[in-house]
Design an enzyme around this catalytic site. Sequence first.
Site, PDB file in Angstrom:
ATOM      1  N   SER A  96       0.686  -1.076   0.011  1.00 57.72           N
ATOM      2  CA  SER A  96      -0.050  -0.035  -0.083  1.00 57.72           C
ATOM      3  C   SER A  96       1.011   1.109   0.214  1.00 57.72           C
ATOM      4  CB  SER A  96      -0.979   0.129   1.151  1.00 57.72           C
ATOM      5  OG  SER A  96      -2.099   0.885   1.097  1.00 57.72           O
ATOM      6  N   ASP A 135      -8.658  -5.336  -5.871  1.00 56.21           N
ATOM      7  CA  ASP A 135      -8.296  -4.161  -5.164  1.00 56.21           C
ATOM      8  C   ASP A 135      -8.782  -2.929  -5.556  1.00 56.21           C
ATOM      9  OD1 ASP A 135      -6.894  -2.198  -3.510  1.00 56.21           O
ATOM     10  OD2 ASP A 135      -4.855  -2.846  -4.039  1.00 56.21           O
ATOM     11  N   HIS A 170      -7.236  -5.789  -1.607  1.00 53.85           N
ATOM     12  CA  HIS A 170      -5.979  -5.228  -1.062  1.00 53.85           C
ATOM     13  C   HIS A 170      -4.883  -5.919  -0.374  1.00 53.85           C
ATOM     14  CE1 HIS A 170      -3.739  -1.338  -0.871  1.00 53.85           C
ATOM     15  NE2 HIS A 170      -3.832  -1.052   0.012  1.00 53.85           N
TER      16      HIS A 170
END
Length: 753
Positions: free
Chosen positions: A593, A674, A706
């Site tokens: 991320s 995601d 994610h």
Amino acid sequence: MSVTVLLLLCVAALYFTLPSPPFWSQQMITSEPSHMTFHAPKFNPETLLSAPRRSPAIPDPSGKLAVYTVSTYSFEAHQKTSEIKVIDITNGKSTLITNEKTASDPNWLGNPSELLWLKEGEKGSTVLVVGSVEKVGQTYVAGMVPGSISNVKVGELDTDQIAIAFSGKSWPNGTLYNAEAEPKKLTTARLYDSTMVRHWDEYVTPQRNALWYGKLHKSGGRWSLGPLTNALKNTRLESPIPTFGGKDHFDLASTGLLFVAKDPSLNPAFNTKCNLYFVPIADFSETPTSMPRILELEALQGAASSPVFSPDGKSAAFLQMEQNGYESDRNRIVVVPSISDPQAESQPSAGPRLLTIQKDKVEWDRSPSSVAFSPDGSMLLLVVEDKGDDVLFKIDLTESPMDSANHPGALTGHGAVSDVQPLKAGSNELFITSTSLIDNSIYSIIDPAQPGYAKIVSSNSRDGESFGLSSTQVSEIWFQGAGDYQVHALVTRPSNFSEDKRYPLAYMIHGGPQSAWTNSWSTRWNPAVFAEQGYVVICPNPTGSTGYGQAFVDGITESWGGLPYEDLVKGFEYIQENMPYVDTNKAVALGASYGGYMMNWFQGHALGRAFKALVCHDGVFSMANQMSSDEQYFPNHDLGGPYWKSRETWEKWNPARFTGNWSTPMLVIHNELDYRLPISEGLAMFNVLQERRVESRFLTFSDENHWVLKEENSLVWHNVVLNWINKYAGLPPYEEPTNSETDMPDEKLVAVG
């Protein structure tokens, strides 16, 4: 004295002093023999993923038993088992209540031996099952709900009546949604007139989360469920708030229902503002006589969470942020002295009041993640991230809490508290669920009157022993940051560590970016898994990290590649100069991320050349592409406004600007579900690396978001990641996934050039 005798003496010593500096110290604890029957010769991904995962435990009214769930995945059988168990708090031994695959959400029904839980019924329904600890296997059905429900809470009204509340999706007209009862669609078309279109890993649909309540009545020795009411019908409100809201977004008392919900007048894609609502309920078998009542402070316009009733149901507390649009603002503590009073809004002494908290004569700058009342209502209990730990604090409410400064007192030490429950009726003792970097589940008892002492009921891994791990592997460092501040980092060493040897560095960068590495367990990014491969794992918390004060968190705003990057450079230099057992010439870096963003930023800047290889999981490649993300308030806040108003800042911190410098071998991982950072980000990274003839691989999962959560997928993820970094760090390969695991021919995985 033999080792066996020593262990028996440790088990007998039920009380221990919570660790004080040095950062971690070994704890004397009891074990949980019914769970951890294996002993891993070396902690590896398969051990991590197949270890039993326990839920928080809920004590019964007597404080002698606690109920919990546990799930275990078998890579031999390729299936998961789920169980509901009861642990004897006096000796740490557990009893199986049911291993029915769909059983979930256990709760006590007042009587110390009776339990209520859910299981899947026919045609998408949910069955409420009642069982007994004394007569395991003898159950009956207390009721059926014609749809999928979860997050059950119960509260005793009298000896034969119990209030019940739970969440379940509803149609706009307020009726319960049942996915299996829906007719087959003839088209896949979706049409939207406003955002959000997608959220986290699914498309937004007309169905919304709702809260339902009713009453369980006991007659003839059996409980039965009465009529149910949708407390949110005709309100346009949604609670729990997607995606991660659950029991922490509502509470139940004899006086009614308390919950938080997004402000329905604002678009949730661009706003975080929430409100606290109270639904007074005179009879849980009837519909409410009034609509939900807002309880608010005009000064607080941000996200809200953790609504809780006082033990008598007459007062309440909750957490709320000040700024709308900033999901990482500091949580303020709000107390409502007289929530059940319909005139409370017009009475300043009874309405919501902001609690003032000071430490060392200045305002406390920590941000609680949860709040609860002590069993006697005299204290607030706060779980707060603080310098790498998730600590339980207490706030005394007995001395004019609204008119004077309140001082927080720590009740726990190192580790990560994840749940707090009253131990038993008539006592202020607390039952705590926690984890650490070496233990995935710890149950303990603390007395707020004796802070610093805990009675360990059960450790899922015997203080890491079953994993082959030890607290001696974990330490901390502090180093000078880019400014006039120190930066904290957690260090995990191999279990066979020797200061006479040198170990490759694994530099792991956390996501968020307003997050932090803490002394807690993870099945996704577990430092011990990497350490047992032969790395010294260093997890820094640079500018933007939580747990070090709000000013430190705010420092990353409009500086994504600025202060945090400079901190990380300083950290790398500190390691080179002060940790001779770390071989920085064989360093690798990994991040997901925002951590993935930093991998791309490394690639374009000087620090990237210090690493032999990088791993970028679901990272940011192009800042402009964040306009395709779900929660637009996030980039709008962190980058100073929407793209057309703050284009210079968006472009300043855009990793794609520096692709001409990319040259470090990199593994790119990006998943198809995601919707926070769409897969085009990962594909763009891989395309750039391949065109520049940089050694690279691309890994994707079609059924993951994610995160990578499914055990079989996670095992492949770990195999690919470990083999990638081990190759460049000079360590032996872990285990190469077969073609069937990746479903791709080998030549498609080999780097160009």
